[in-house]
Design a protein around this motif. Structure first.
Motif, PDB file in Angstrom:
ATOM      1  N   ASN A 123       0.829  -1.213   0.000  1.00  0.00           N
ATOM      2  CA  ASN A 123       0.000   0.000   0.000  1.00  0.00           C
ATOM      3  C   ASN A 123       0.860   1.258   0.000  1.00  0.00           C
ATOM      4  O   ASN A 123       0.544   2.234  -0.686  1.00  0.00           O
ATOM      5  CB  ASN A 123      -0.945   0.016   1.198  1.00  0.00           C
ATOM      6  N   ILE A 124       1.937   1.242   0.765  1.00  0.00           N
ATOM      7  CA  ILE A 124       2.849   2.396   0.811  1.00  0.00           C
ATOM      8  C   ILE A 124       3.463   2.633  -0.569  1.00  0.00           C
ATOM      9  O   ILE A 124       3.511   3.763  -1.052  1.00  0.00           O
ATOM     10  CB  ILE A 124       3.947   2.191   1.875  1.00  0.00           C
ATOM     11  N   ILE A 125       3.922   1.564  -1.216  1.00  0.00           N
ATOM     12  CA  ILE A 125       4.541   1.685  -2.533  1.00  0.00           C
ATOM     13  C   ILE A 125       3.526   2.198  -3.563  1.00  0.00           C
ATOM     14  O   ILE A 125       3.861   3.008  -4.427  1.00  0.00           O
ATOM     15  CB  ILE A 125       5.120   0.335  -3.003  1.00  0.00           C
ATOM     16  N   THR A 126       2.298   1.727  -3.460  1.00  0.00           N
ATOM     17  CA  THR A 126       1.254   2.165  -4.384  1.00  0.00           C
ATOM     18  C   THR A 126       0.994   3.664  -4.240  1.00  0.00           C
ATOM     19  O   THR A 126       0.868   4.382  -5.235  1.00  0.00           O
ATOM     20  CB  THR A 126      -0.043   1.365  -4.143  1.00  0.00           C
ATOM     21  N   PRO A 158       5.435   5.710  -4.711  1.00  0.00           N
ATOM     22  CA  PRO A 158       6.415   4.867  -5.409  1.00  0.00           C
ATOM     23  C   PRO A 158       7.870   5.208  -5.093  1.00  0.00           C
ATOM     24  O   PRO A 158       8.733   4.336  -5.119  1.00  0.00           O
ATOM     25  CB  PRO A 158       6.109   5.113  -6.885  1.00  0.00           C
ATOM     26  N   ARG A 159       8.163   6.457  -4.768  1.00  0.00           N
ATOM     27  CA  ARG A 159       9.553   6.846  -4.485  1.00  0.00           C
ATOM     28  C   ARG A 159      10.069   6.248  -3.171  1.00  0.00           C
ATOM     29  O   ARG A 159      11.260   6.319  -2.884  1.00  0.00           O
ATOM     30  CB  ARG A 159       9.702   8.356  -4.498  1.00  0.00           C
ATOM     31  N   VAL A 175      10.538   3.236  -2.542  1.00  0.00           N
ATOM     32  CA  VAL A 175      11.514   2.195  -2.905  1.00  0.00           C
ATOM     33  C   VAL A 175      12.917   2.793  -2.950  1.00  0.00           C
ATOM     34  O   VAL A 175      13.868   2.220  -2.406  1.00  0.00           O
ATOM     35  CB  VAL A 175      11.148   1.546  -4.255  1.00  0.00           C
ATOM     36  N   ASN A 176      13.062   3.962  -3.570  1.00  0.00           N
ATOM     37  CA  ASN A 176      14.371   4.606  -3.671  1.00  0.00           C
ATOM     38  C   ASN A 176      14.847   5.177  -2.348  1.00  0.00           C
ATOM     39  O   ASN A 176      16.053   5.376  -2.166  1.00  0.00           O
ATOM     40  CB  ASN A 176      14.337   5.708  -4.734  1.00  0.00           C
ATOM     41  N   LYS A 177      13.938   5.453  -1.436  1.00  0.00           N
ATOM     42  CA  LYS A 177      14.340   5.924  -0.104  1.00  0.00           C
ATOM     43  C   LYS A 177      14.978   4.789   0.695  1.00  0.00           C
ATOM     44  O   LYS A 177      15.841   5.025   1.525  1.00  0.00           O
ATOM     45  CB  LYS A 177      13.126   6.463   0.663  1.00  0.00           C
ATOM     46  N   VAL A 178      14.530   3.566   0.428  1.00  0.00           N
ATOM     47  CA  VAL A 178      15.002   2.407   1.194  1.00  0.00           C
ATOM     48  C   VAL A 178      16.242   1.782   0.573  1.00  0.00           C
ATOM     49  O   VAL A 178      17.211   1.497   1.273  1.00  0.00           O
ATOM     50  CB  VAL A 178      13.884   1.347   1.322  1.00  0.00           C
ATOM     51  N   LEU A 179      16.214   1.563  -0.734  1.00  0.00           N
ATOM     52  CA  LEU A 179      17.260   0.787  -1.396  1.00  0.00           C
ATOM     53  C   LEU A 179      18.408   1.649  -1.910  1.00  0.00           C
ATOM     54  O   LEU A 179      18.185   2.733  -2.444  1.00  0.00           O
ATOM     55  CB  LEU A 179      16.662   0.006  -2.574  1.00  0.00           C
ATOM     56  N   THR A 180      19.632   1.117  -1.776  1.00  0.00           N
ATOM     57  CA  THR A 180      20.801   1.744  -2.399  1.00  0.00           C
ATOM     58  C   THR A 180      20.750   1.449  -3.900  1.00  0.00           C
ATOM     59  O   THR A 180      19.910   0.662  -4.358  1.00  0.00           O
ATOM     60  CB  THR A 180      22.112   1.170  -1.823  1.00  0.00           C
TER      61      THR A 180
END
Length: 117
Positions: free
Chosen positions: A17-20, A23-24, A26-31
């Motif tokens: 739900n958060i990603i939906t 969407p950004r 994902v980029n806050k979490v992943l290197t």
């Protein structure tokens, strides 16, 4: 001797739900390296991967005793699989000797980190 232990669990439907909505996230979490792996996965595996990495980063920050914040940001922590497929931790681009375990089910992703002195 154990210096710190961290444990975290993420609800995958909540993360979806958060990603939906954002969407950004994902980029806050992943290197960048983690994001490249994420992009190569099928959508359902992407959610498990993101959930596992998020839980692992939270668990590591807890084991450090800082939590996520000024002294430990999400991008300071990177989890990449070694040649055997086991996750290994990098902190501020330095490989650590800390122990990490990541698991997931249909609804949850969880991680535990142990830091030794």
């Amino acid at each position: 001797m154990i210096k710190g232990i961290g444990l975290d669990i993420v609800e995958l439907p909540r993360l979806k739900n958060i990603i939906t909505r954002t969407p950004r996230f994902v980029n806050k979490v992943l290197t960048m390296r983690e994001y490249e792996i994420y992009q190569s996965l099928k959508p359902h595996r992407q959610l498990e991967f993101l959930g596992g990495r998020f839980a692992a980063k939270e668990a590591y920050a807890k084991a450090l005793g800082t939590g996520i914040g000024e002294h430990c940001r999400l991008h300071d922590i990177e989890i990449i699989a070694n040649d055997l497929g086991a996750p290994v931790l990098y902190f501020c681009n330095e490989l650590t000797s800390d122990f990490i375990s990541i698991t997931h089910t249909e609804k949850y992703a969880a991680a535990q980190v142990i830091i030794l002195v």
